[in-house]
Design a protein around this motif. Sequence first.
Motif, PDB file in Angstrom:
ATOM      1  N   LYS A 132       0.814  -1.200  -0.241  1.00  0.00           N
ATOM      2  CA  LYS A 132      -0.211  -0.003   0.084  1.00  0.00           C
ATOM      3  C   LYS A 132       1.091   1.130  -0.121  1.00  0.00           C
ATOM      4  CE  LYS A 132      -3.777  -2.225   2.462  1.00  0.00           C
ATOM      5  NZ  LYS A 132      -4.820  -1.903   3.635  1.00  0.00           N
ATOM      6  N   GLY A 133       1.842   1.137   0.748  1.00  0.00           N
ATOM      7  CA  GLY A 133       2.853   2.337   0.776  1.00  0.00           C
ATOM      8  C   GLY A 133       3.531   2.627  -0.628  1.00  0.00           C
ATOM      9  N   SER A 134       3.907   1.461  -1.189  1.00  0.00           N
ATOM     10  CA  SER A 134       4.495   1.285  -2.358  1.00  0.00           C
ATOM     11  C   SER A 134       3.701   1.955  -3.437  1.00  0.00           C
ATOM     12  CB  SER A 134       5.110   0.096  -2.594  1.00  0.00           C
ATOM     13  OG  SER A 134       6.050  -0.334  -2.022  1.00  0.00           O
ATOM     14  N   ASP A 135       2.553   1.614  -3.548  1.00  0.00           N
ATOM     15  CA  ASP A 135       1.450   2.092  -4.501  1.00  0.00           C
ATOM     16  C   ASP A 135       1.501   3.735  -4.567  1.00  0.00           C
ATOM     17  OD1 ASP A 135       0.756  -0.335  -5.149  1.00  0.00           O
ATOM     18  OD2 ASP A 135      -0.866  -0.473  -3.833  1.00  0.00           O
ATOM     19  N   LYS A 136       1.814   4.298  -3.490  1.00  0.00           N
ATOM     20  CA  LYS A 136       1.635   5.825  -3.478  1.00  0.00           C
ATOM     21  C   LYS A 136       2.983   6.275  -4.112  1.00  0.00           C
ATOM     22  CE  LYS A 136      -0.742   6.104   0.780  1.00  0.00           C
ATOM     23  NZ  LYS A 136      -0.886   6.588   2.279  1.00  0.00           N
ATOM     24  N   THR A 137       4.227   5.661  -3.838  1.00  0.00           N
ATOM     25  CA  THR A 137       5.418   5.822  -4.606  1.00  0.00           C
ATOM     26  C   THR A 137       5.332   5.648  -6.168  1.00  0.00           C
ATOM     27  OG1 THR A 137       6.860   3.704  -4.313  1.00  0.00           O
ATOM     28  CG2 THR A 137       6.587   5.210  -2.341  1.00  0.00           C
ATOM     29  N   ILE A 138       4.652   4.820  -6.369  1.00  0.00           N
ATOM     30  CA  ILE A 138       4.388   4.357  -7.641  1.00  0.00           C
ATOM     31  C   ILE A 138       3.684   5.516  -8.598  1.00  0.00           C
ATOM     32  CG2 ILE A 138       3.461   2.786  -9.639  1.00  0.00           C
ATOM     33  CD1 ILE A 138       3.949   0.718  -7.785  1.00  0.00           C
ATOM     34  N   THR A 139       2.726   5.921  -7.904  1.00  0.00           N
ATOM     35  CA  THR A 139       1.779   7.109  -8.630  1.00  0.00           C
ATOM     36  C   THR A 139       2.624   8.261  -8.696  1.00  0.00           C
ATOM     37  OG1 THR A 139      -0.194   6.265  -7.630  1.00  0.00           O
ATOM     38  CG2 THR A 139      -0.219   8.591  -8.018  1.00  0.00           C
ATOM     39  N   ASN A 140       3.542   8.657  -7.844  1.00  0.00           N
ATOM     40  CA  ASN A 140       4.347   9.620  -7.851  1.00  0.00           C
ATOM     41  C   ASN A 140       5.896   9.682  -7.940  1.00  0.00           C
ATOM     42  OD1 ASN A 140       2.074  11.542  -6.565  1.00  0.00           O
ATOM     43  ND2 ASN A 140       2.432  10.352  -4.771  1.00  0.00           N
ATOM     44  N   GLN A 141       6.057   8.501  -8.923  1.00  0.00           N
ATOM     45  CA  GLN A 141       7.423   8.209  -9.048  1.00  0.00           C
ATOM     46  C   GLN A 141       8.263   9.123  -9.842  1.00  0.00           C
ATOM     47  OE1 GLN A 141       8.154   4.688 -11.665  1.00  0.00           O
ATOM     48  NE2 GLN A 141       5.917   4.647 -11.952  1.00  0.00           N
ATOM     49  N   GLN A 142       9.582   9.441  -9.753  1.00  0.00           N
ATOM     50  CA  GLN A 142      10.309  10.017 -10.421  1.00  0.00           C
ATOM     51  C   GLN A 142      11.305   9.227 -11.074  1.00  0.00           C
ATOM     52  OE1 GLN A 142      10.331  13.487 -10.712  1.00  0.00           O
ATOM     53  NE2 GLN A 142       8.391  13.341  -9.406  1.00  0.00           N
ATOM     54  N   ILE A 143      11.576   9.470 -12.349  1.00  0.00           N
ATOM     55  CA  ILE A 143      12.264   8.727 -13.226  1.00  0.00           C
ATOM     56  C   ILE A 143      13.644   9.408 -13.734  1.00  0.00           C
ATOM     57  CG2 ILE A 143      12.477   6.939 -15.403  1.00  0.00           C
ATOM     58  CD1 ILE A 143      10.253   6.312 -13.321  1.00  0.00           C
ATOM     59  N   HIS A 144      14.819   8.770 -13.337  1.00  0.00           N
ATOM     60  CA  HIS A 144      16.015   9.367 -13.805  1.00  0.00           C
ATOM     61  C   HIS A 144      16.898   8.240 -14.594  1.00  0.00           C
ATOM     62  CE1 HIS A 144      15.347  12.111 -10.332  1.00  0.00           C
ATOM     63  NE2 HIS A 144      15.024  11.213  -9.830  1.00  0.00           N
ATOM     64  N   SER A 145      17.739   8.805 -15.524  1.00  0.00           N
ATOM     65  CA  SER A 145      18.476   7.814 -16.432  1.00  0.00           C
ATOM     66  C   SER A 145      19.945   8.363 -16.332  1.00  0.00           C
ATOM     67  CB  SER A 145      18.006   7.639 -17.789  1.00  0.00           C
ATOM     68  OG  SER A 145      17.981   8.880 -18.718  1.00  0.00           O
ATOM     69  N   PHE A 146      20.625   7.636 -16.444  1.00  0.00           N
ATOM     70  CA  PHE A 146      21.970   8.181 -16.217  1.00  0.00           C
ATOM     71  C   PHE A 146      23.129   7.359 -17.287  1.00  0.00           C
ATOM     72  CE2 PHE A 146      22.164   5.328 -12.865  1.00  0.00           C
ATOM     73  CZ  PHE A 146      21.149   5.635 -11.899  1.00  0.00           C
ATOM     74  N   ARG A 147      24.063   7.889 -17.643  1.00  0.00           N
ATOM     75  CA  ARG A 147      25.134   7.088 -18.515  1.00  0.00           C
ATOM     76  C   ARG A 147      26.030   6.606 -17.526  1.00  0.00           C
ATOM     77  NH1 ARG A 147      23.143   6.470 -23.638  1.00  0.00           N
ATOM     78  NH2 ARG A 147      21.766   8.222 -24.287  1.00  0.00           N
ATOM     79  N   GLN A 148      27.025   6.054 -18.038  1.00  0.00           N
ATOM     80  CA  GLN A 148      28.062   5.297 -17.623  1.00  0.00           C
ATOM     81  C   GLN A 148      28.625   5.975 -16.370  1.00  0.00           C
ATOM     82  OE1 GLN A 148      31.936   3.520 -19.293  1.00  0.00           O
ATOM     83  NE2 GLN A 148      30.688   1.702 -19.354  1.00  0.00           N
ATOM     84  N   GLU A 149      29.294   7.117 -16.965  1.00  0.00           N
ATOM     85  CA  GLU A 149      30.250   8.220 -15.909  1.00  0.00           C
ATOM     86  C   GLU A 149      29.134   8.446 -14.627  1.00  0.00           C
ATOM     87  OE1 GLU A 149      31.708  12.799 -15.670  1.00  0.00           O
ATOM     88  OE2 GLU A 149      31.527  11.742 -17.694  1.00  0.00           O
ATOM     89  N   GLU A 150      27.981   8.945 -14.713  1.00  0.00           N
ATOM     90  CA  GLU A 150      27.284   9.158 -13.696  1.00  0.00           C
ATOM     91  C   GLU A 150      26.833   7.845 -12.769  1.00  0.00           C
ATOM     92  OE1 GLU A 150      22.872  11.276 -12.321  1.00  0.00           O
ATOM     93  OE2 GLU A 150      23.591  11.134 -14.606  1.00  0.00           O
ATOM     94  N   ALA A 151      26.741   6.679 -13.392  1.00  0.00           N
ATOM     95  CA  ALA A 151      26.615   5.468 -12.674  1.00  0.00           C
ATOM     96  C   ALA A 151      27.739   5.400 -11.806  1.00  0.00           C
ATOM     97  CB  ALA A 151      26.387   4.404 -13.609  1.00  0.00           C
ATOM     98  N   THR A 206      14.074   4.043 -11.160  1.00  0.00           N
ATOM     99  CA  THR A 206      12.815   4.725 -10.548  1.00  0.00           C
ATOM    100  C   THR A 206      13.014   4.692  -8.910  1.00  0.00           C
ATOM    101  OG1 THR A 206      10.438   4.586 -10.208  1.00  0.00           O
ATOM    102  CG2 THR A 206      11.627   2.476 -10.756  1.00  0.00           C
ATOM    103  N   ASP A 207      12.386   5.712  -8.364  1.00  0.00           N
ATOM    104  CA  ASP A 207      12.519   5.804  -6.877  1.00  0.00           C
ATOM    105  C   ASP A 207      11.130   5.262  -6.484  1.00  0.00           C
ATOM    106  OD1 ASP A 207      10.453   7.785  -7.447  1.00  0.00           O
ATOM    107  OD2 ASP A 207      11.409   9.292  -6.446  1.00  0.00           O
ATOM    108  N   ALA A 208      10.329   4.605  -7.141  1.00  0.00           N
ATOM    109  CA  ALA A 208       9.375   3.675  -6.595  1.00  0.00           C
ATOM    110  C   ALA A 208       9.854   2.690  -5.783  1.00  0.00           C
ATOM    111  CB  ALA A 208       8.312   3.355  -7.755  1.00  0.00           C
ATOM    112  N   ILE A 209       9.149   2.372  -4.622  1.00  0.00           N
ATOM    113  CA  ILE A 209       9.765   1.327  -3.447  1.00  0.00           C
ATOM    114  C   ILE A 209       9.022   0.026  -4.258  1.00  0.00           C
ATOM    115  CG2 ILE A 209       9.814   0.571  -1.305  1.00  0.00           C
ATOM    116  CD1 ILE A 209      11.395   3.097  -1.833  1.00  0.00           C
ATOM    117  N   LEU A 210       9.827  -0.786  -4.777  1.00  0.00           N
ATOM    118  CA  LEU A 210       9.269  -2.106  -5.345  1.00  0.00           C
ATOM    119  C   LEU A 210       9.700  -3.200  -4.958  1.00  0.00           C
ATOM    120  CD1 LEU A 210       9.290  -1.003  -9.112  1.00  0.00           C
ATOM    121  CD2 LEU A 210       7.506  -0.654  -7.350  1.00  0.00           C
TER     122      LEU A 210
END
Length: 343
Positions: A132-151, A206-210
């Motif tokens: 139930k708590g995770s469902d809220k994080t899914i709804t408001n999730q922030q997506i980030h992508s990063f290349r090799q250097e940032e990883a 994704t910062d969604a808690i899965l």
Amino acid sequence: MNPLISVIVPVYNGEAFIEKCFNSILNQTYENLEIIIINDGSKDKSPEICDEFAELDERIIVVHQSNVGLSSVRNKGLDMASGDLIGFVDSDDSIHPKMYEILLKHLNDNDADIAMCGITKVYNANISEHIKGSDKTITNQQIHSFRQEEAFQNLFNEKNLAMVVPWNKLYKREIFKHVRYPDGKVHDDEFVIHHIIQATKKIVFTDAILYYYYHNDASFTNEKYNLKRLDAIEALRDRVLLFELQKYNYLLQQVTNTYLHLIIIHYYSVKRHFPSEKKVLSELKNEFRTGFKNYKDILNEKDKMELKLFLYHPSVYSRFIKIRKKLSSYFGQINDISLCQYK
């Protein structure tokens, strides 16, 4: 297109929690799964439970073997996997019903090699309340992508845990073409993560808690300090060598500083818990001396001066750290008082 995901689940003496784990995988909204359960010489009822689940669902493959350790089990799972994508789930953990559906979507949408999600530590078996708590994080999730250097840079900040662990991710199979976990080592994820990142061009997060990481008092991470933990130094040494070989100069200073400080931390841990291990203590000092000599020119002056104290004598370094902590606490209190005057 619904690619096959091979989910690798190592099991060892997990009768208390593997049913919860297995059910969380079987209940995934993404159903094209190959679930490879490897019972690594369990001495409890885990083998019987594994076989019972295999009879319930044809997607499950169960292997029983003598105990060889987590790294070898993960490697065996990788060798057996027939999926285009790879996932890992530890047998005392659980996952959100939509974890693989969400990770696959982000992987495809961002043309990434790895998709990873947020994790949370749980202390009880009531997964429904966490979902139930995770469902809220899914709804408001922030997506980030990063290349090799940032990883690589994320290995040195607050994203370190989520980046290093293997089980909150969905990998393209080819990532593991030349990557395997080191047999017989603890901290095996620390050994391979830099090689995994080296094999990728793009990672999406994704910062969604899965993923629900269960706090197991009997797990290795909660054990009393032991000498097996020294493997972490070898893992960091390997990372230093990789960054040096690839000429990642922007990272070499950070990883070298981390590596040398890790040797110091383990030196004091061994001295505290195993004071009679004079040979180990001597080897740690020698490794520090060699590492400092080889890489001192890339360290900044502040770190270099501090590390020289340990090189001079560990007791001098220890006193310096204690004095610094006291001064930091004292001046922190003064700053707090000063701030209060302006409130």
